[in-house]
Scaffold this motif. Structure first.
Motif, PDB file in Angstrom:
ATOM      1  N   LEU A   1      39.494   1.276  22.477  1.00 48.94           N
ATOM      2  CA  LEU A   1      39.133   1.702  23.828  1.00 48.94           C
ATOM      3  C   LEU A   1      37.691   1.277  24.064  1.00 48.94           C
ATOM      4  N   GLN A   2      37.452   0.450  25.056  1.00 47.35           N
ATOM      5  CA  GLN A   2      36.121  -0.073  25.337  1.00 47.35           C
ATOM      6  C   GLN A   2      35.847   0.042  26.832  1.00 47.35           C
ATOM      7  N   GLU A   3      34.769   0.746  27.166  1.00 50.68           N
ATOM      8  CA  GLU A   3      34.352   0.895  28.567  1.00 50.68           C
ATOM      9  C   GLU A   3      35.493   1.389  29.450  1.00 50.68           C
ATOM     10  N   GLY A   4      36.185   2.379  28.931  1.00 50.73           N
ATOM     11  CA  GLY A   4      37.237   3.035  29.701  1.00 50.73           C
ATOM     12  C   GLY A   4      38.569   2.326  29.712  1.00 50.73           C
TER      13      GLY A   4
ATOM     14  N   PHE B   1      45.623   7.006  22.317  1.00 49.98           N
ATOM     15  CA  PHE B   1      44.510   7.806  22.838  1.00 49.98           C
ATOM     16  C   PHE B   1      45.035   8.936  23.738  1.00 49.98           C
ATOM     17  N   PRO B   2      45.948   9.765  23.204  1.00 43.15           N
ATOM     18  CA  PRO B   2      46.592  10.782  24.033  1.00 43.15           C
ATOM     19  C   PRO B   2      45.672  11.922  24.428  1.00 43.15           C
ATOM     20  N   ASN B   3      44.625  12.149  23.631  1.00 39.70           N
ATOM     21  CA  ASN B   3      43.725  13.261  23.937  1.00 39.70           C
ATOM     22  C   ASN B   3      42.314  12.835  23.555  1.00 39.70           C
TER      23      ASN B   3
ATOM     24  N   GLU C   1      44.863  12.570  15.501  1.00 40.11           N
ATOM     25  CA  GLU C   1      45.688  13.051  16.605  1.00 40.11           C
ATOM     26  C   GLU C   1      45.056  12.740  17.954  1.00 40.11           C
ATOM     27  N   MET C   2      43.726  12.640  17.998  1.00 45.17           N
ATOM     28  CA  MET C   2      43.071  12.214  19.238  1.00 45.17           C
ATOM     29  C   MET C   2      43.332  10.734  19.512  1.00 45.17           C
TER      30      MET C   2
END
Length: 752
Positions: free
Chosen positions: A691-694, A665-667, A652-653
């Motif tokens: 997700l890499q470096e923001g 990446f909702p949470n 869910e994250m």
């Protein structure tokens, strides 16, 4: 850089292989009536629990379909077929070391005393009814083995030897109130040496001795006994080699269905351990697992090891849908469908209405497991009341919602697959639930209300001394209101998909639109959820704030609340979660899940948007507070339900879709690198991203069913290029994208 699941030229990295459970001492909770703490292996039907000391090893063999089909526990419920004993006297007092190797689904152990070292490897074939135990030693030592069937509890036992293959049987049959007979046969053959009389074997250096145990029940085959004996007799080294290849291939495919990487080794370890234990517990075409799965080490498991319908039965499956393990959920529905005729009879006879009405606990093949004790004396001893005829002698415990609880799982699978054959299979069950609640709901003052369906179980017990009826009278429990709303929203969707019952949809839409609102009150200047609108029970009326039972109706499995559905009400829920810390007395007590609810509370608060770093911290504390060496997170009131906790929380994250909008990446703390591959979203999409470096990379999707896609823009404020099967297609912009897809189409979103 974090790498995702790699598949190239037939090679595959199994990320789960980075984690295993390690044991350095003898298991203490084997045998047990609850969750064992020893090394575990299984194939979704047969469960192996390793217990005993190095010199007296015990391989307990459970099976999901071996039940004493008796309607009262203790005594009734899932039963223990038996165990394999291996005694190696030279290992008395030896050092203990074992590993539960989860990517390979095997247990590897090494026991040492002085210069002597004995290795043991065991696995449960993923594709056959076979358990394999391989032994080796660096010095010669004697070993005694025996195959034992459990005895007692009215069972009939037999044993024999067929050309060197020892066999045992255990049967339940011909006793009063037994719903159907159960038989199981186990046979063992030694490969690699010829055993001496009495089951004695000598282990020698540079050689291997293999014991192959075959297990069949009458639910597997009519010739269950002969099948077990014949398969054991015909085992050869070549057979074992083939079985192991097939076994490893099955598990490689299992791990290839999805993966996540979050840069947190502790939670990743429990993520993959939970996925392993679920894969070892549940399988299509086999009996559904009860509370403890197939890891049964004695008769009279707690609560009969049955299918407890007010969340325990449903919860183990919750992470499997988003984890893309749909096959392992395929056994869920059959016990529910098999009980429908009894459920209809209960509704008519006890309430005078249509539809299905289920007690708190059932078993397979139409079995009821939750009758009150059969005599008034036993009733008084256990429940401080002589009235054992409550609700026709069955335990409904004041709850009308038990049948609807399972609709949540049916809808999760439906929305995740849009499989027409599956929808047709479960729609009759859903429709009978709708029949019940159309009759049971009351329409008063412009809203539908629910009387006498209770927030918690209400029953006589030793504390209330039989004065339990004073606690009856809940009105508009959050559990009931939420699950009934879920039911009718689902009826509208599934009936539309199947083009069925068009004449009833107007009524269902009216119920959804006019269902009572969830009750709130002001606490410390902020709105807070109430568990029930009114109740004579001080326990129920005193439930304030979001809690496990309310979550079941609102968020999981209810799915009727969230940041998209009602952002204002969602803030009420977030405020309630913020108060959970105030109730803690120590680490691991956040959300009050030591008894029940870790699989409910943690993923639910991720859905409503509570801070992911805090959730992960609290989840880590909870695991450290109460878990076992085999990486099974424990709860006082249940077993395999906890296997959904970490996978679903992390899934869910990474991705959400339960309100009809896919969110990437909702949470998640965007400063932390993460990756997920092939998580399953509502709409029948398999989704991968990193997700890499923001920065979120591309989002890849496979459309299995050709459904319309709605996805929140992963790159707010940026336009997006949509690729269809590798070719540039539409340019997308805005907060939420909507576009059509085709069955089997590969899609990719790339930020400009």
């Amino acid at each position: 850089m974090l790498l995702g699941l790699r598949q190239a030229a037939g090679a595959q990295e199994i990320y789960a292989g980075r984690y295993k459970a390690v044991f350095t001492s003898v298991p203490r909770k084997v045998p047990t009536s609850k969750t064992p703490d020893g090394p575990l292996a299984g194939n979704g039907d047969i469960g192996l629990t390793l217990g005993g000391n190095p010199d007296k090893l015990r391989f307990y063999l459970g099976k999901n379909d071996f039940w004493r089909a008796y309607p009262v526990y203790p005594g009734g419920g899932i039963a223990l077929p038996g165990w394999l004993e291996i005694d190696i006297p030279a290992l008395a007092g030896a050092g203990y070391y074992a590993e539960q190797i989860q990517d390979k689904a095997e247990i590897a152990a090494r026991f040492t005393k002085g210069n002597l070292a004995v290795s043991v490897k065991t696995w449960v074939s993923a594709t056959t009814n076979t358990v394999v135990v391989e032994l080796g030693a660096n010095e010669a030592c004697s070993m005694q083995f025996a195959l034992k069937a459990a005895e007692g509890n009215t069972s009939v036992n037999a044993e024999g030897n067929d050309a060197g293959t020892h066999w045992v049987t255990r049967s339940f049959e011909n006793t009063p109130l037994l719903a159907w007979p159960s038989h199981v046969a186990m046979a063992v053959k030694v490969i690699g040496t010829k055993p001496e009389s009495g089951g004695s074997v000598t282990l020698t250096p540079n050689s291997k001795v293999t014991l192959a145990v075959t297990i069949y029940s009458n639910h597997d085959a009519k010739n269950w006994k002969q099948k077990a004996i014949t398969e054991a007799k015909t085992m050869t080294p070549a057979t074992i080699t083939r079985l192991q290849k097939d076994h490893q291939g099955w598990w490689a495919k299992y791990w290839g269905r999805s993966s996540v990487q979050i840069g947190d080794p502790f939670l990743e370890k429990y993520y993959y351990a939970s996925q392993y234990l679920f894969g070892a517990t549940s399988r299509a075409g086999k009996f559904a697992p009860g509370i403890w799965g197939p890891f049964i080490t004695k008769d009279s498991a707690a609560w009969g090891g049955d299918y407890h319908l007010n969340y325990n039965y449903q919860a183990p499956y919750w992470a499997a849908y988003s984890s893309n393990h749909i096959d392992e959920t395929d056994n869920f529905d059959k016990p529910l469908l098999d009980y429908m005729e009894s459920g209809k009879r209960h509704a008519k006879e006890l309430l005078g209405i249509n539809g299905i009405y289920y007690p708190v606990g059932i078993g397979p093949m139409g079995l009821v497991t939750t009758r009150w004790p059969l005599t008034a004396d036993e009733m008084e001893k256990r429940y401080a009341s002589r009235e054992n005829t409550i609700d026709g002698g069955l335990k409904f415990l004041g709850q009308k919602i038990n049948a609807v609880f399972s609709v949540g799982n049916m809808l999760m699978r439906f929305y995740s697959t849009y499989d027409a054959a599956y929808a047709r299979r479960v729609y009759p069950y859903m429709r009978e639930c709708a029949n019940f609640w159309e009759d049971y709901l009351k329409f008063e003052n412009g809203r539908y209300v629910i009387y006498m369906d209770h927030y918690n179980e209400v029953m006589p017990n030793l504390k209330n001394k039989g004065q339990w009826r004073q606690l009856l009278g809940d009105f508009n429990s959050t559990l009931s209101v939420g699950l009934v709303k879920m039911l009718f929203k689902g009826m509208i969707d599934v009936s539309g998909f199947l083009n069925a019952d068009q004449d009833r949809r107007e009524k269902w839409e009216h119920i959804v639109k006019h269902m009572s609102q969830f009750t709130v009150r002001e606490v410390d200047g902020k709105l807070s959820l109430k568990g029930v609108e009114t109740s004579p029970s001080p326990i129920h009326s005193g439930v304030e704030g979001l809690a496990r039972v309310s979550i079941h109706g609102l968020v999981l499995p209810g799915g009727v609340c969230g940041p998209v559905t009602d952002s204002a009400f969602n803030q009420v829920l977030l405020s309630d979660v913020g108060r959970w810390k105030d109730k803690m007395k120590g680490p691991g007590e956040w959300a009050n899940t030591l008894g029940n609810g870790i699989e409910t509370c943690f993923p639910a608060v991720v859905r409503v948007g509570y801070d992911s770093d805090e959730v992960m911290k609290q989840l880590t504390d909870r695991i450290n507070r109460q878990s076992l060496p085999n990486l099974w997170i424990t709860a006082e009131g249940g077993g395999i339900e906890t296997l959904a906790a970490v996978p679903l929380t992390i899934n869910e994250m990474m991705m959400q879709s339960y309100e009809g909008v896919i969110r990437i990446f909702p949470n998640w703390n965007r400063r932390k690198n993460a990756r997920f591959d092939h998580l399953r979203a509502y709409g029948a999409f398999l989704v991968s991203s990193g997700l890499q470096e923001g920065k979120i990379g591309s989002v890849k999707m496979l459309s299995e069913a050709g459904r319309p896609c709605r996805i929140e823009n992963p790159w707010p404020g940026h336009s997006v290029q949509l690729l269809r099967n590798g070719k540039k297609a539409e340019h997308l912009s805005g907060k939420v994208f909507s576009f059509e897809t085709s069955r089997g189409e590969r899609l990719e979103l790339i930020s400009h």
